[in-house]
Design an enzyme around this catalytic site. Structure first.
Site, PDB file in Angstrom:
ATOM      1  N   GLU A   1     -63.396  -4.153  75.551  1.00  9.21           N
ATOM      2  CA  GLU A   1     -62.281  -4.042  74.601  1.00  9.21           C
ATOM      3  C   GLU A   1     -60.946  -4.361  75.268  1.00  9.21           C
ATOM      4  O   GLU A   1     -60.113  -5.076  74.699  1.00  9.21           O
ATOM      5  CB  GLU A   1     -62.191  -2.622  74.015  1.00  9.21           C
ATOM      6  CG  GLU A   1     -63.419  -2.174  73.272  1.00  9.21           C
ATOM      7  CD  GLU A   1     -64.379  -1.351  74.124  1.00  9.21           C
ATOM      8  OE1 GLU A   1     -64.913  -0.356  73.600  1.00  9.21           O
ATOM      9  OE2 GLU A   1     -64.601  -1.693  75.305  1.00  9.21           O
TER      10      GLU A   1
ATOM     11  N   CYS B   1     -59.926   2.847  75.825  1.00 10.30           N
ATOM     12  CA  CYS B   1     -59.873   1.682  74.942  1.00 10.30           C
ATOM     13  C   CYS B   1     -59.239   2.031  73.594  1.00 10.30           C
ATOM     14  O   CYS B   1     -58.463   1.248  73.045  1.00 10.30           O
ATOM     15  CB  CYS B   1     -61.269   1.100  74.761  1.00 10.30           C
ATOM     16  SG  CYS B   1     -61.945   0.421  76.298  1.00 10.30           S
TER      17      CYS B   1
ATOM     18  N   CYS C   1     -64.223   3.979  74.063  1.00  7.83           N
ATOM     19  CA  CYS C   1     -63.928   5.203  74.810  1.00  7.83           C
ATOM     20  C   CYS C   1     -62.453   5.579  74.583  1.00  7.83           C
ATOM     21  O   CYS C   1     -61.697   4.802  73.988  1.00  7.83           O
ATOM     22  CB  CYS C   1     -64.204   4.967  76.294  1.00  7.83           C
ATOM     23  SG  CYS C   1     -62.970   3.915  77.108  1.00  7.83           S
TER      24      CYS C   1
ATOM     25  N   HIS D   1     -63.100  -2.823  80.746  1.00  5.95           N
ATOM     26  CA  HIS D   1     -64.027  -2.689  79.614  1.00  5.95           C
ATOM     27  C   HIS D   1     -63.857  -3.902  78.696  1.00  5.95           C
ATOM     28  O   HIS D   1     -62.783  -4.528  78.661  1.00  5.95           O
ATOM     29  CB  HIS D   1     -63.724  -1.416  78.825  1.00  5.95           C
ATOM     30  CG  HIS D   1     -64.094  -0.159  79.529  1.00  5.95           C
ATOM     31  ND1 HIS D   1     -64.131   1.058  78.890  1.00  5.95           N
ATOM     32  CD2 HIS D   1     -64.451   0.075  80.822  1.00  5.95           C
ATOM     33  CE1 HIS D   1     -64.487   1.991  79.748  1.00  5.95           C
ATOM     34  NE2 HIS D   1     -64.684   1.419  80.925  1.00  5.95           N
TER      35      HIS D   1
END
Length: 166
Positions: free
Chosen positions: A63, A94, A91, A61
């Site tokens: 992040e 993260c 999420c 992801h």
């Protein structure tokens, strides 16, 4: 003289623009268009966008990739004096990483009521039992962030529909 940092909402808009540029790169790569930047001392020290499909890695992801790059830039895993700008609410995965690296602040564009972990579905960033809580700023350039996601998923649905017709 007050030693507290001043939060300039104009710079929030600017840095979210940097995250939006990363999200556009994800879109071009046919990834879910989420972008992130990490800022320290008024400078971008890390940039990333979703690369789950490209890297065949569910943890890739924006992040997570930005946090790793920021740790390398700082030379430490602790990012207390840094701010993460991300186009979509983090999420749970993260958010867990954000807490572990002790990011000082998280700024995001669009909320995620189903899966967001910064106040959408739950709030891990300010969970009382964890060893760190982050300051959160929500809704920065929200419409642009939302429009990019909506456009991406609309395009994907149209492409899937066209593929079924062929």
């Amino acid at each position: 003289m007050n030693d507290e940092p001043v939060i300039d909402l104009h710079s929030d808009a600017y840095f979210m623009g940097e995250a939006l540029r990363q999200a556009a790169r994800a879109y071009e790569a046919e990834e879910v268009p989420v972008g992130a930047v990490v800022v320290r001392g008024g400078r971008v020290i890390a940039r990333a966008y979703n690369q789950v499909e490209l890297l065949k890695d569910a943890t890739a992801h924006a992040e997570m990739l930005a946090i790793t790059a920021a740790e390398q830039a700082v030379g430490d895993w602790r990012l207390n004096d840094c701010t993460l700008y991300v186009t979509k609410e983090p999420c749970p995965m993260c958010a867990g990483a954000i807490v572990h690296v002790r990011l000082g602040r998280v700024v995001y564009g669009v909320s995620d009521a189903k899966g967001g972990a910064a106040g959408g579905a739950l709030n891990l960033l300010q969970f009382p039992g964890l060893n760190h809580q982050c300051e959160i700023t929500r809704g920065v350039r929200e419409e642009e962030c939302r429009a990019l996601l909506l456009s991406f998923f609309s395009d994907r649905r149209a492409a899937n529909k066209a593929a079924k017709v062929d």
